[in-house]
Enzyme design. Structure first.
Site, PDB file in Angstrom:
ATOM      1  N   GLU A 145       0.627  -5.442  -5.438  1.00 41.60           N
ATOM      2  CA  GLU A 145       0.154  -4.509  -6.468  1.00 41.60           C
ATOM      3  C   GLU A 145       1.269  -3.648  -7.039  1.00 41.60           C
ATOM      4  OE1 GLU A 145      -2.884  -0.695  -6.881  1.00 41.60           O
ATOM      5  OE2 GLU A 145      -3.523  -2.460  -5.766  1.00 41.60           O
ATOM      6  N   ASP A 185       0.817  -1.208   0.000  1.00 44.41           N
ATOM      7  CA  ASP A 185       0.000   0.000   0.000  1.00 44.41           C
ATOM      8  C   ASP A 185       0.854   1.262   0.000  1.00 44.41           C
ATOM      9  OD1 ASP A 185      -1.816  -2.006   0.319  1.00 44.41           O
ATOM     10  OD2 ASP A 185      -2.976  -1.014   1.873  1.00 44.41           O
TER      11      ASP A 185
END
Length: 389
Positions: free
Chosen positions: A285, A22
């Site tokens: 990600e 994140d």
């Protein structure tokens, strides 16, 4: 006495999950907004120690500090005195803004535009939810929170990609002397013509142990570039070194395989590692997106979820990514990604690498060019905000 803070154009809130995912995304977003002249950014982060591992200039002991012209604010229960929300407030990955901050937003004459930056997702439903507003009543004021979904189609928010990245990557990959100097900086000789160099930044998986065993029996040399992280124990088990203590700089050898242990690096350093390798195994990600911009073959170890929900997300991405490949290569790549994520034996799959690698490498460049033509996340975000601020 500290200088007063300027009015901010952007407040970005991030809770650190899984150490780097994140915060990796939000730090890239903050830097791109600042570097491309979109205004002053304040980044709120709850875990500065983890953040510092990918941002060497950050001091985890400071409550607030400037890093690369971005104000980094330690996010804890008590807000700084006289805090004034920025014009745009981004809640990264549903991290839930503190209630006092939301109250401050509602008190503004013109409340900020409130964006929930969601996780990257390739599933079809994302197109219907992207850009939708969720109204919230705060006292007598209504605040709308907009959902912004990164994605792989024109009806989503696109992918983070700063201006000039593709040109910089191409210069790097075409500079043989520069690549030799880069390998030397890692304590490695120039890459041999028949050699494969592979980076591995993944979660735990029995498939990694299987791959390491396969690579030791390779007919050509393989060098594995291994940043310290959660995959290290699986690599050591594959080498027959379970429980051994390793540190950055170590070079381990077994059969045709050499394993170079690397320290955690800055985001720029990690990009260059991806650009330099023949194959990248990535996770989460941020590294997943950067592997696509590297224009090199990659396998994605997606963040595992309960009831195999992550496999649906993986297959949704593969439906997009594999659509332009020959059927045989596409089937092989889907099986290979599944094996990595399900912890399966990879011997037969790795044995097919020579048959598919050249076409896959060219396709990686084609895929990167397609994504770039479609427009990056910040460009789409600014267009989305045009009528809202």
């Amino acid at each position: 006495m500290t200088s007063p803070l300027p009015p901010f154009d952007w407040d970005i809130f991030c809770t650190v999950v899984d150490n780097f995912g994140d915060i990796g995304v939000t730090w890239r977003l903050a830097r791109q907004l600042e570097q491309e002249g979109h205004g002053q950014v304040r980044l709120w982060v709850d875990d500065l120690a983890s953040f510092a591992r990918i941002c060497p200039g950050l001091d985890p002991a400071q409550d607030g500090q400037w890093v690369d012209d971005i104000y980094v604010q330690h996010w804890h229960e008590t807000l700084p005195a006289d805090v004034v929300p920025a014009r745009v407030v981004i809640e990264a990955f549903a991290c839930e803004l503190p209630a006092p901050f939301i109250a401050c937003m509602a008190e503004q004459t013109t409340p900020p535009c409130w964006i929930n930056l969601e996780y990257l997702c390739a599933e079809a439903w994302v197109e219907d939810c992207h850009g939708l507003a969720s109204p919230r009543r705060v006292g007598s004021k209504r605040l709308d929170k907009y959902f912004f979904f990164p994605g792989f189609t024109a009806k989503t928010g696109g992918l983070l990609c700063e201006q000039g990245l593709i040109a910089e990557r191409d210069r790097w990959q075409q500079d043989e002397a520069g690549l030799a100097a880069y390998w030397a900086s890692l304590g490695l000789p120039p890459k041999e013509e028949s050699e494969l160099r592979i980076s591995l930044f993944a979660y735990e998986s029995e498939a990694i142990r299987s791959l390491v065993i396969d690579w030791q029996a390779s007919p050509t040399p393989i060098t594995l570039l291994l940043p310290l992280g959660r995959a290290v124990p699986d690599v050591l088990r594959g080498l027959g070194l379970e429980g051994e203590t390793v540190q950055p700089g170590d070079l381990l050898r077994a059969g045709s395989l050499a394993v170079k242990l690397l320290p955690m690096t800055s985001q720029t350093g990690y990009d260059r590692l991806l650009w330099s390798c023949d194959l990248n195994l990535v996770r989460g990600e941020d590294s997943f997106v950067r592997a696509q911009w590297s224009a090199r073959p990659f396998l994605w170890h997606i963040y595992p979820q309960e009831e195999q929900a992550h496999m649906v997300k993986l297959d949704s991405f593969l439906d997009h990514y594999l659509a332009g490949l020959p059927q045989e290569t596409a089937s092989w790549l889907r099986a290979f990604n599944h094996a990595l994520n399900q912890g399966e034996n990879t011997r037969e799959l790795w044995g097919q690498w020579p048959r598919h690698c050249a076409g896959w490498r060219q396709y990686g460049r084609d895929w990167s060019q397609k994504l770039h033509r479609d427009g990056d996340l910040v460009t789409r975000l600014m267009k989305f905000l045009e009528s809202r601020i």
